[in-house]
Design a protein around this motif. Structure first.
Motif, mmCIF file in Angstrom:
data_model
loop_
_atom_site.group_PDB
_atom_site.id
_atom_site.type_symbol
_atom_site.label_atom_id
_atom_site.label_comp_id
_atom_site.label_asym_id
_atom_site.label_seq_id
_atom_site.Cartn_x
_atom_site.Cartn_y
_atom_site.Cartn_z
ATOM 1 N N GLU A 156 5.339 32.004 54.648
ATOM 2 C CA GLU A 156 5.949 30.733 54.256
ATOM 3 C C GLU A 156 5.997 30.568 52.747
ATOM 4 O O GLU A 156 6.835 29.833 52.225
ATOM 5 C CB GLU A 156 5.173 29.584 54.903
ATOM 6 N N SER A 157 5.120 31.286 52.029
ATOM 7 C CA SER A 157 5.109 31.229 50.566
ATOM 8 C C SER A 157 5.984 32.314 49.942
ATOM 9 O O SER A 157 6.054 32.428 48.717
ATOM 10 C CB SER A 157 3.671 31.361 50.040
ATOM 11 N N GLY A 158 6.621 33.124 50.795
ATOM 12 C CA GLY A 158 7.507 34.160 50.283
ATOM 13 C C GLY A 158 6.796 35.331 49.658
ATOM 14 O O GLY A 158 7.350 36.033 48.807
ATOM 15 N N VAL A 159 5.545 35.576 50.088
ATOM 16 C CA VAL A 159 4.781 36.706 49.567
ATOM 17 C C VAL A 159 5.521 38.007 49.873
ATOM 18 O O VAL A 159 6.090 38.170 50.957
ATOM 19 C CB VAL A 159 3.368 36.724 50.188
ATOM 20 N N PHE A 160 5.492 38.950 48.951
ATOM 21 C CA PHE A 160 6.238 40.193 49.114
ATOM 22 C C PHE A 160 5.688 41.048 50.252
ATOM 23 O O PHE A 160 6.448 41.597 51.052
ATOM 24 C CB PHE A 160 6.199 40.994 47.808
#
Length: 317
Positions: free
Chosen positions: A168-172
């Protein structure tokens, strides 16, 4: 065909080592390091030049004794990363000090410092993943770092709540720890008649994989911390798998065909669920006693090894 060659047809193989000779041997796409792996390597004579150059760097930068030790330790991690990048086409994961795992601002500051050290050595930030423990504070740090095109590998993932929050935080990329989950259940006497397909660590990654694909998250899943090749083969088809030299050796010398176990029809799309709040995250994570224990244990162990590395460097300084 051996199992390693076959596995590479379905999954990007990553080496979990800072040993340059191992990396040359297995030709991985990416490589991952951590304080424990670097600690093993610094005691080898062949890497004496890395220690010497790191000490020289720290002395040149100056500052008080504590600052010099910190700079030397960071430079050691970066220098290993630079050497590894000479041998691989992809990225290297470099872990920051685990003692910062509960401070978002300090994680951001340290991560930017590491990236600058790489870039000062001519390495583009696109070749590096900053490795952070998957605490709420580190997930927030990764979200901020992404705005500066600094991508992160969130490690020590044990709970589904951690995996959700990262996506949800767009972590790679995330690193769910298969073997350490297995260890916990085994030590608690909760595994009878072991079957790889029912391995709790394998099932954890499968759940994350299907959830990510179902809701079209772009975060890469890289299974990590394996105890046997059966766990690895049960996750054939996962985005990436980072594998220890010992298990790479077994795969390389075992003839056979790996079959794809993880796949999903990406034409199917669902609306994403409501994002986790900080209270949701802590509540859900803390419902999983295994995840709570293993996350804190992992952070402590990396911190211990960071201390040992700094002790070695302090003697040299």
């Amino acid at each position: 065909m051996n199992l390693l060659q076959s596995l590479k047809n379905f999954t990007t193989v990553v080496v979990d080592s800072s040993d340059i000779n191992i990396i040359r041997k297995y030709h991985p796409y990416d490589a991952t390091t951590n304080p424990s792996l670097i600690l093993k390597s610094v005691n080898l004579k062949i890497y004496e030049h890395i220690i010497n150059s790191s000490i020289k760097y720290a002395k040149k930068k100056g500052g008080n004794y504590k600052k010099q030790i910190s700079n030397a330790a960071d430079k050691v991690a970066v220098n290993f990363g630079i050497e590894i990048l000479k041998e691989i086409p992809g990225r290297v994961s470099t872990e920051i000090d685990a003692r910062l795992s509960f401070n978002t601002e300090l994680c951001i500051k340290k991560s930017k410092k590491i990236i600058k050290m790489y870039e000062d050595s001519g390495i583009n930030r696109s070749k590096v993943l900053i490795k952070l423990a998957a605490t709420w504070e580190c997930i927030l740090a990764a979200k901020e770092l992404k705005k500066d095109n600094i991508q992160c590998n969130l490690t020590l993932v044990f709970s589904f709540a951690q995996a959700r929050a990262c996506a949800e935080s767009g972590v790679f990329l995330i690193s769910p720890f298969v073997g350490r989950i297995y260890d916990w259940y085994k030590n608690k006497g909760r595994i009878d008649n072991y079957i790889p397909s029912n391995d709790p660590g394998v099932l954890s990654v499968q759940k994350i994989y299907f959830y990510y694909k179902k809701y079209n998250y772009n975060t890469i899943i890289m299974g990590a911390s394996f105890r046997n090749i059966e766990q690895i083969l049960s996750l054939c088809g996962c985005d990436k798998l980072t594998i220890s030299p010992e298990l790479l050796e077994q795969l390389n010398f075992t003839q056979g065909i790996a079959t794809e176990k993880l796949f999903y029809n990406e034409d199917i799309y669902y609306d994403k669920p409501k994002e986790l709040s900080v209270s949701d995250f802590y509540w859900q994570h803390n419902q999983d006693s295994m995840a709570v224990e293993k996350l804190s244990e992992g952070i402590r162990q990396f911190a211990v090894d960071q201390d040992k590395l700094e002790t070695i460097l302090s003697c040299r300084l």
